[in-house]
Every structure is written in C-alpha cells, then in structure tokens.
Design a protein around this motif. Structure first.
Motif, mmCIF file in Angstrom:
data_model
loop_
_atom_site.group_PDB
_atom_site.id
_atom_site.type_symbol
_atom_site.label_atom_id
_atom_site.label_comp_id
_atom_site.label_asym_id
_atom_site.label_seq_id
_atom_site.Cartn_x
_atom_site.Cartn_y
_atom_site.Cartn_z
ATOM 1 N N GLY A 1 0.798 -1.210 0.000
ATOM 2 C CA GLY A 1 0.000 0.000 0.000
ATOM 3 C C GLY A 1 0.834 1.266 0.000
ATOM 4 O O GLY A 1 2.058 1.245 -0.067
ATOM 5 N N LEU A 2 0.129 2.374 0.079
ATOM 6 C CA LEU A 2 0.747 3.699 0.094
ATOM 7 C C LEU A 2 1.229 4.017 1.506
ATOM 8 O O LEU A 2 0.524 3.762 2.479
ATOM 9 C CB LEU A 2 -0.271 4.734 -0.366
ATOM 10 C CG LEU A 2 0.213 6.142 -0.597
ATOM 11 C CD1 LEU A 2 1.207 6.200 -1.755
ATOM 12 C CD2 LEU A 2 -0.967 7.059 -0.875
ATOM 13 N N LEU A 3 2.431 4.562 1.620
ATOM 14 C CA LEU A 3 3.028 4.856 2.918
ATOM 15 C C LEU A 3 3.472 6.307 2.992
ATOM 16 O O LEU A 3 3.813 6.907 1.970
ATOM 17 C CB LEU A 3 4.255 3.963 3.143
ATOM 18 C CG LEU A 3 4.054 2.461 3.016
ATOM 19 C CD1 LEU A 3 5.392 1.757 2.990
ATOM 20 C CD2 LEU A 3 3.187 1.952 4.140
ATOM 21 N N HIS A 4 3.466 6.856 4.210
ATOM 22 C CA HIS A 4 4.079 8.176 4.397
ATOM 23 C C HIS A 4 5.580 8.033 4.180
ATOM 24 O O HIS A 4 6.184 7.037 4.569
ATOM 25 C CB HIS A 4 3.850 8.694 5.826
ATOM 26 C CG HIS A 4 2.501 9.265 6.029
ATOM 27 N ND1 HIS A 4 2.131 10.496 5.568
ATOM 28 C CD2 HIS A 4 1.414 8.760 6.646
ATOM 29 C CE1 HIS A 4 0.886 10.736 5.895
ATOM 30 N NE2 HIS A 4 0.425 9.692 6.547
ATOM 31 N N PHE A 5 6.177 9.010 3.545
ATOM 32 C CA PHE A 5 7.628 9.034 3.382
ATOM 33 C C PHE A 5 8.109 10.285 4.090
ATOM 34 O O PHE A 5 7.879 11.405 3.643
ATOM 35 C CB PHE A 5 8.009 9.075 1.897
ATOM 36 C CG PHE A 5 9.487 8.906 1.659
ATOM 37 C CD1 PHE A 5 10.011 7.645 1.483
ATOM 38 C CD2 PHE A 5 10.339 9.993 1.641
ATOM 39 C CE1 PHE A 5 11.376 7.466 1.270
ATOM 40 C CE2 PHE A 5 11.695 9.827 1.432
ATOM 41 C CZ PHE A 5 12.213 8.565 1.247
ATOM 42 N N ASN A 6 8.719 10.090 5.245
ATOM 43 C CA ASN A 6 9.224 11.237 5.998
ATOM 44 C C ASN A 6 10.672 10.974 6.379
ATOM 45 O O ASN A 6 11.247 9.983 5.984
ATOM 46 C CB ASN A 6 8.360 11.505 7.226
ATOM 47 C CG ASN A 6 8.115 10.257 8.044
ATOM 48 O OD1 ASN A 6 8.800 9.256 7.907
ATOM 49 N ND2 ASN A 6 7.115 10.306 8.882
ATOM 50 N N GLY A 7 11.246 11.870 7.099
ATOM 51 C CA GLY A 7 12.647 11.706 7.446
ATOM 52 C C GLY A 7 13.542 12.036 6.279
ATOM 53 O O GLY A 7 14.522 11.350 6.008
ATOM 54 N N ARG A 8 13.190 13.087 5.555
ATOM 55 C CA ARG A 8 13.953 13.489 4.367
ATOM 56 C C ARG A 8 15.384 13.854 4.762
ATOM 57 O O ARG A 8 15.620 14.769 5.521
ATOM 58 C CB ARG A 8 13.265 14.681 3.713
ATOM 59 C CG ARG A 8 13.819 15.042 2.370
ATOM 60 C CD ARG A 8 13.148 16.250 1.785
ATOM 61 N NE ARG A 8 11.715 16.087 1.669
ATOM 62 C CZ ARG A 8 10.972 16.726 0.780
ATOM 63 N NH1 ARG A 8 11.518 17.572 -0.044
ATOM 64 N NH2 ARG A 8 9.683 16.536 0.739
ATOM 65 N N ILE A 9 16.319 13.111 4.230
ATOM 66 C CA ILE A 9 17.744 13.342 4.456
ATOM 67 C C ILE A 9 18.359 13.652 3.099
ATOM 68 O O ILE A 9 18.007 13.033 2.103
ATOM 69 C CB ILE A 9 18.412 12.094 5.065
ATOM 70 C CG1 ILE A 9 17.737 11.736 6.388
ATOM 71 C CG2 ILE A 9 19.893 12.317 5.257
ATOM 72 C CD1 ILE A 9 18.143 10.384 6.922
ATOM 73 N N VAL A 10 19.270 14.609 3.039
ATOM 74 C CA VAL A 10 19.870 14.982 1.761
ATOM 75 C C VAL A 10 21.322 14.535 1.692
ATOM 76 O O VAL A 10 21.996 14.395 2.706
ATOM 77 C CB VAL A 10 19.778 16.504 1.510
ATOM 78 C CG1 VAL A 10 18.330 16.939 1.386
ATOM 79 C CG2 VAL A 10 20.470 17.291 2.594
ATOM 80 N N ASP A 11 21.778 14.316 0.446
ATOM 81 C CA ASP A 11 23.175 13.948 0.244
ATOM 82 C C ASP A 11 24.014 15.215 0.088
ATOM 83 O O ASP A 11 23.525 16.330 0.277
ATOM 84 C CB ASP A 11 23.325 13.006 -0.958
ATOM 85 C CG ASP A 11 22.955 13.646 -2.289
ATOM 86 O OD1 ASP A 11 22.783 14.884 -2.352
ATOM 87 O OD2 ASP A 11 22.845 12.903 -3.282
ATOM 88 N N ASN A 12 25.269 15.067 -0.288
ATOM 89 C CA ASN A 12 26.171 16.214 -0.426
ATOM 90 C C ASN A 12 25.742 17.189 -1.519
ATOM 91 O O ASN A 12 26.118 18.354 -1.490
ATOM 92 C CB ASN A 12 27.604 15.728 -0.714
ATOM 93 C CG ASN A 12 28.178 14.993 0.465
ATOM 94 O OD1 ASN A 12 27.749 15.181 1.598
ATOM 95 N ND2 ASN A 12 29.148 14.130 0.207
ATOM 96 N N ASP A 13 24.966 16.716 -2.492
ATOM 97 C CA ASP A 13 24.488 17.572 -3.577
ATOM 98 C C ASP A 13 23.135 18.202 -3.271
ATOM 99 O O ASP A 13 22.562 18.881 -4.119
ATOM 100 C CB ASP A 13 24.380 16.768 -4.881
ATOM 101 C CG ASP A 13 25.728 16.269 -5.360
ATOM 102 O OD1 ASP A 13 26.727 16.973 -5.143
ATOM 103 O OD2 ASP A 13 25.772 15.176 -5.955
ATOM 104 N N GLY A 14 22.579 17.954 -2.086
ATOM 105 C CA GLY A 14 21.293 18.510 -1.723
ATOM 106 C C GLY A 14 20.102 17.692 -2.195
ATOM 107 O O GLY A 14 18.959 18.088 -2.010
ATOM 108 N N ARG A 15 20.335 16.528 -2.809
ATOM 109 C CA ARG A 15 19.252 15.657 -3.256
ATOM 110 C C ARG A 15 18.847 14.740 -2.109
ATOM 111 O O ARG A 15 19.694 14.300 -1.327
ATOM 112 C CB ARG A 15 19.695 14.820 -4.449
ATOM 113 C CG ARG A 15 19.981 15.644 -5.692
ATOM 114 C CD ARG A 15 20.428 14.750 -6.804
ATOM 115 N NE ARG A 15 21.651 14.087 -6.364
ATOM 116 C CZ ARG A 15 22.662 13.758 -7.141
ATOM 117 N NH1 ARG A 15 22.581 13.972 -8.420
ATOM 118 N NH2 ARG A 15 23.730 13.186 -6.670
ATOM 119 N N PRO A 16 17.551 14.411 -2.015
ATOM 120 C CA PRO A 16 17.121 13.526 -0.927
ATOM 121 C C PRO A 16 17.658 12.112 -1.099
ATOM 122 O O PRO A 16 17.755 11.614 -2.218
ATOM 123 C CB PRO A 16 15.602 13.550 -1.023
ATOM 124 C CG PRO A 16 15.285 14.048 -2.366
ATOM 125 C CD PRO A 16 16.448 14.856 -2.839
#
Length: 153
Positions: A4-19
């Motif tokens: 099913g569909l899930l919440h996606f939280n805890g956004r962490i970014v890499d060195n380039d600013g991408r999640p």
C-alpha cells in the motif's frame, strides 16, 4: 517493503542537496520529475512536488511542505497507466491503482474520505500530475521498466 501507500518522511539529503530515497544502496534512482502534483483517491490535487522513480518504488515529495511525502512499492501497484480522459479526471495524469492488502477493509474512496486525517493504508488510487503532460509518458515508461525488473527477479 510494505503493502500500500506509505508516508515518506525523514527526508535526508546527500552532499548535492538531493534527498536520500532508499536506505539500501542497491536500489537505483531511475527517474526524477520536478513539478508533479499528486491526488490521492478522490481528494483534491496537492501542491506540486518532485516525483522519484527508483528501481523498487515511486516516491513523491512535496516542495511546499518538506515533511510531506508518499511512497508506494511497485509490487503494490496493480495498475499504472497514462490517463487523458477528461471525463475521468480533468487533467492528463499517471493513474495508479494500489493494492492495500485486506480486501474486506473499506477503501479511502468511501464516505470516510471527508475525515481530515487521511489513512494512507486505505488509499487505493493515486494520480500523478506532471506540469508538462508530455512527461507522463516518460515517467510511466520508467515505472513500467522497473516493475518489469521486479517481476523477472
């Protein structure tokens, strides 16, 4: 992987600013599409975000609300297709049907949708609406390729 569909939280970014989208580095990022709105069930379209297609799932992250995001594993998608029928939905979109596991449970498209607290576990439909309708084809091609890869492994 959850069904099913899930919440996606805890956004962490890499060195380039991408999640960082996956904790397992064996999952490959296949496609990124900015300016994609999402509509869950029969609820109104949400403000645009960025769509990420990995080798295992589809992830949508809101641009306006950095804490909001949704993810669905390809194995939970029973259907994904480009829809251009204005009688079905007023805008061209990628239409998906989502398996929720227990078929006896009431789905989100029922009378319970008026509740402000959306239960993602009951959402059975998701529409992805790129700002450029032509991008629907490219995104669905990547999604289809990833889905096929999962089926053969």
């Amino acid at each position: 992987m959850g069904l099913g569909l899930l919440h996606f939280n805890g956004r962490i970014v890499d060195n380039d600013g991408r999640p960082l989208l996956e904790s397992d580095h064996s999952k490959e990022l296949m496609h990124v599409q900015p300016r994609v709105a999402v509509a869950l069930g029969s609820r109104p379209m949400e403000s645009p975000g960025t769509l990420y297609v990995t080798s295992r799932r589809v992830i949508w992250l809101s641009d306006a609300d950095k804490g909001k995001g949704y993810a669905v594993d390809f194995l939970s998608l029973s259907l994904h297709a480009v829809s251009r029928d204005p009688e079905t939905y007023p805008f061209p979109c990628i239409y998906t049907q989502i398996e929720i596991g227990d078929e006896d449970e009431e789905s989100e498209s029922s009378d319970s949708e008026s509740n402000d607290d959306l239960e993602l576990s009951k959402v059975t439909e998701m529409r992805l609406l790129p700002s450029d309708a032509g991008k629907c084809i490219l995104a669905i091609m990547h999604a289809s390729y990833c889905f096929h890869l999962l089926q053969v492994h």
